[in-house]
Structure formats: structure tokens, C-alpha cells
Design a protein around this motif. Structure first.
Motif, PDB file in Angstrom:
ATOM      1  N   GLU A 107      10.192   9.215  -6.599  1.00 50.37           N
ATOM      2  CA  GLU A 107       9.084   9.599  -7.487  1.00 50.37           C
ATOM      3  C   GLU A 107       7.838   8.756  -7.241  1.00 50.37           C
ATOM      4  O   GLU A 107       6.714   9.278  -7.164  1.00 50.37           O
ATOM      5  N   THR A 108       8.008   7.449  -7.108  1.00 49.17           N
ATOM      6  CA  THR A 108       6.855   6.564  -6.879  1.00 49.17           C
ATOM      7  C   THR A 108       6.143   6.913  -5.588  1.00 49.17           C
ATOM      8  O   THR A 108       4.904   7.020  -5.539  1.00 49.17           O
ATOM      9  N   GLU A 109       6.921   7.125  -4.513  1.00 49.48           N
ATOM     10  CA  GLU A 109       6.324   7.427  -3.208  1.00 49.48           C
ATOM     11  C   GLU A 109       5.582   8.763  -3.221  1.00 49.48           C
ATOM     12  O   GLU A 109       4.484   8.889  -2.659  1.00 49.48           O
ATOM     13  N   VAL A 110       6.175   9.762  -3.868  1.00 50.22           N
ATOM     14  CA  VAL A 110       5.523  11.076  -3.920  1.00 50.22           C
ATOM     15  C   VAL A 110       4.220  10.993  -4.707  1.00 50.22           C
ATOM     16  O   VAL A 110       3.202  11.569  -4.301  1.00 50.22           O
ATOM     17  N   GLU A 111       4.229  10.273  -5.807  1.00 49.64           N
ATOM     18  CA  GLU A 111       3.009  10.165  -6.604  1.00 49.64           C
ATOM     19  C   GLU A 111       1.918   9.393  -5.862  1.00 49.64           C
ATOM     20  O   GLU A 111       0.732   9.721  -5.971  1.00 49.64           O
ATOM     21  N   LEU A 112       2.308   8.385  -5.092  1.00 50.44           N
ATOM     22  CA  LEU A 112       1.318   7.669  -4.277  1.00 50.44           C
ATOM     23  C   LEU A 112       0.784   8.575  -3.166  1.00 50.44           C
ATOM     24  O   LEU A 112      -0.414   8.570  -2.877  1.00 50.44           O
ATOM     25  N   ALA A 113       1.665   9.350  -2.559  1.00 55.14           N
ATOM     26  CA  ALA A 113       1.234  10.300  -1.531  1.00 55.14           C
ATOM     27  C   ALA A 113       0.268  11.329  -2.124  1.00 55.14           C
ATOM     28  O   ALA A 113      -0.746  11.681  -1.516  1.00 55.14           O
ATOM     29  N   ARG A 114       0.582  11.787  -3.329  1.00 54.89           N
ATOM     30  CA  ARG A 114      -0.307  12.742  -4.012  1.00 54.89           C
ATOM     31  C   ARG A 114      -1.676  12.093  -4.279  1.00 54.89           C
ATOM     32  O   ARG A 114      -2.726  12.716  -4.074  1.00 54.89           O
ATOM     33  N   LYS A 115      -1.639  10.866  -4.746  1.00 56.26           N
ATOM     34  CA  LYS A 115      -2.879  10.146  -5.067  1.00 56.26           C
ATOM     35  C   LYS A 115      -3.778  10.005  -3.849  1.00 56.26           C
ATOM     36  O   LYS A 115      -5.007  10.185  -3.940  1.00 56.26           O
TER      37      LYS A 115
END
Length: 303
Positions: free
Chosen positions: A224-232
Motif C-alpha cells: 500500500e505504501t509503495e503504490v501510494e508513493l508511486a501514485r503521488k
């Protein structure tokens, strides 16, 4: 007066039509499942050899794979097989990334070894025909496998992790200069040591991350953390699933889909895709040899 009534009637009809068309496309979008993109890691020269090509292409087609991360030995890099491999896959619309890495490269704050690989790929691409080029670079640098990482305190691991991030940021500048897309293969637990550095890695050190999500217990929460950073930062993110048999490389049953099967894996990916709802999220099989084994074992394969 009649003209005014006529105009209002026309406007009313237009509004009804516009609303109806909009509702139709909205409902159609809601019913249409998201479009997945699948990739495959391939660590052996076997897949590149001409006598394996038919089986390899068949599996790519069967599993709807549009991207391959292919490792090559030094001898294989300049072989005729590699040239035809890249050409044959290109004709099928399949991108091939050069797969390389070593945990020792994580010690290099200047990213020297990675920059050398970038130069190698750039040189190869410039000399090759348009349909015989690598689409990019997938780097598998795992500093947590270094001896100095094992047994180190969390504070020391953060220092080592930061050192690795420094190197990838330096290397990424070289990749951008050569216009070579650069992806990083990472585990799902880096935020434990430094979420700010993980953010910096994704923002400044790559075009995207491929996350080794090798634990079936909480596949969503683990990345979840990695996906949200990628989205950001508007970067690619690849969820990798393990297919090797339990016992290989200390893998336990919970770390792999070998016993669960490919149908269960696709079902899991469908859930992740819908929950994250990020159009730059894709999915990858690790890796060719166990995927081939599983397909052969299930007979008719996937529908």
C-alpha cells in the motif's frame, strides 16, 4: 410564442439525450473490468535460445504477457539468438527490459555499476536495428542481502538503505540522459527502515518499482505504501508474485502461488487492481521456469 415553446422543447430533448448518453457511458465504464498488464521475469538464457522460442512465445500469448524482464549472460548478450529474440518479441508487440543486478551494487553511493550497465544497454541499442532494442532496464539490487545488513541495527540499516538510494538516484540521472526507462525491483518492507528514503527512491531514483510481494497473508497492505508513493509521483508500480516451489531459496508455502495455482493468483491480482484503482499498476510472474512448469502440470493451461 410558438417559436419560444419550440426552442424550449428542442433544448429539453437535447438535455435528455446528453444526460442519457453520459449515463450510458458511465454505466458501461462501471461494468467494464480494468485492463490488466502482465509481465514476466526470465533469469535464464534458455528463454532466449532459438529452440525455446516457440514455447516461450506460446506462453507469453497464453498468459497475455506484454513485457519481459530478461537476464543475459555476458556470452549471450552479443549472440544471434538475442538479436532474433528481441526482434521476434518486438514483432508481437512485447517489450523486453534488460534484467540485471547484484546486492553489492547497493554499496555504491555513486551508482557506478548500474551506470556501467546503462552504458552497455545504450551502446547495444544504438548499434541495433529499431526492432532489436531493449525497451528499458530492470534492476534487481538487493542491499538487504549484504552481510553487513544482516544483524545490523535498524539505524544502521537506514544508513545502508540511504546509501543504496543515493546510488540509484545517481544512476537514474544517467538513464534519463540516455533515454532508457529504469525500473527497480524492491521488497515490500523498505518503509520499515525509512519511508522518506523510500519516497525519494521512487520520486528521484527510477521510472517505477517492481515490488516482490512474496507473502500471501496481506498482499494489499504489504504494498500500500509503495503504490501510494508511486501514485503521488506518477510512477509505474509492478506487483510481482512468486511461483517457485516451496523449499526453493527458503520459500515457504505462504510465499508462493506454486500450490495455490494460477487461477488463484489471477483472482488475487483482480482484487488488488480494483482496490488500488491505479492505472499504472501492473502484475508480473516470477519467473519463466516455474511458470512453464505450472502450465505444463495443469495440462490445458489457462483459458
Amino acid at each position: 410564442m410558438n417559436n419560444k415553446k419550440w426552442m424550449w422543447a428542442v433544448l429539453a430533448v437535447l438535455v435528455i439525450v446528453i444526460v442519457g448518453v453520459g449515463l450510458f457511458f458511465y454505466l458501461r465504464q462501471e461494468e467494464t473490468p480494468p485492463q490488466s498488464h502482465y509481465s514476466l521475469f526470465s533469469w535464464d538464457d534458455e528463454a532466449v535460445k532459438a529452440d525455446e522460442r516457440e514455447d516461450f512465445l506460446s506462453i507469453l500469448s497464453q498468459m497475455e504477457i506484454d513485457t519481459v524482464y530478461q537476464a543475459l549472460s555476458s556470452d549471450q548478450m552479443e549472440s544471434k539468438d538475442t538479436e532474433t529474440f528481441l526482434s521476434d518479441l518486438s514483432q508481437k508487440g512485447i517489450a523486453v527490459y534488460y534484467l540485471a543486478g547484484d546486492s553489492a551494487w547497493g554499496r555504491e553511493k555513486d551508482g557506478a555499476s548500474v551506470r556501467a550497465v546503462i552504458e552497455q544497454v545504450a551502446h547495444y541499442n544504438k548499434a541495433a536495428g529499431k526492432d532489436r532494442r531493449f525497451a528499458g532496464l530492470m534492476l534487481d539490487v538487493e542491499p538487504y542481502l549484504l552481510e553487513e545488513w544482516k544483524g545490523a541495527s535498524d539505524e544502521d540499516k537506514e544508513v545502508l538503505f540511504t546509501q543504496y538510494v543515493d546510488g540509484m538516484v545517481e544512476a537514474y540521472q544517467a538513464a534519463r540522459k540516455e533515454k532508457i526507462p529504469m525500473l527497480l525491483c524492491i521488497p515490500w518492507f523498505y518503509e520499515k527502515y525509512s519511508e522518506p528514503q523510500l519516497g525519494r527512491l521512487i520520486a528521484e531514483g527510477c521510472d517505477g518499482v517492481a515490488i516482490m510481494n512474496y507473502r500471501r497473508s496481506d498482499e494489499y497492505g504489504q504494498i500500500e505504501t509503495e503504490v501510494e508513493l508511486a501514485r503521488k509521483y506518477e510512477k509505474q508500480v509492478v506487483n510481482i508474485a512468486e511461483l517457485q516451489k516451496p523449499g526453493s531459496h527458503d520459500l515457504e508455502d505462504v510465499n508462493t502461488y506454486y500450490n495455490e495455482g494460477l487461477d488463484a493468483l489471477r483472482a488475487s491480482w483482480d482484487v488488488l487492481e480494483r482496490r488500488f484503482d491505479y492505472d499504472r499498476l501492473s502484475f508480473s510472474y516470477h519467473y519463466y521456469a516455474p511458470l512453464k512448469e505450472l502450465l505444463e502440470g495443469q495440462g490445458s493451461g489457462q483459458e
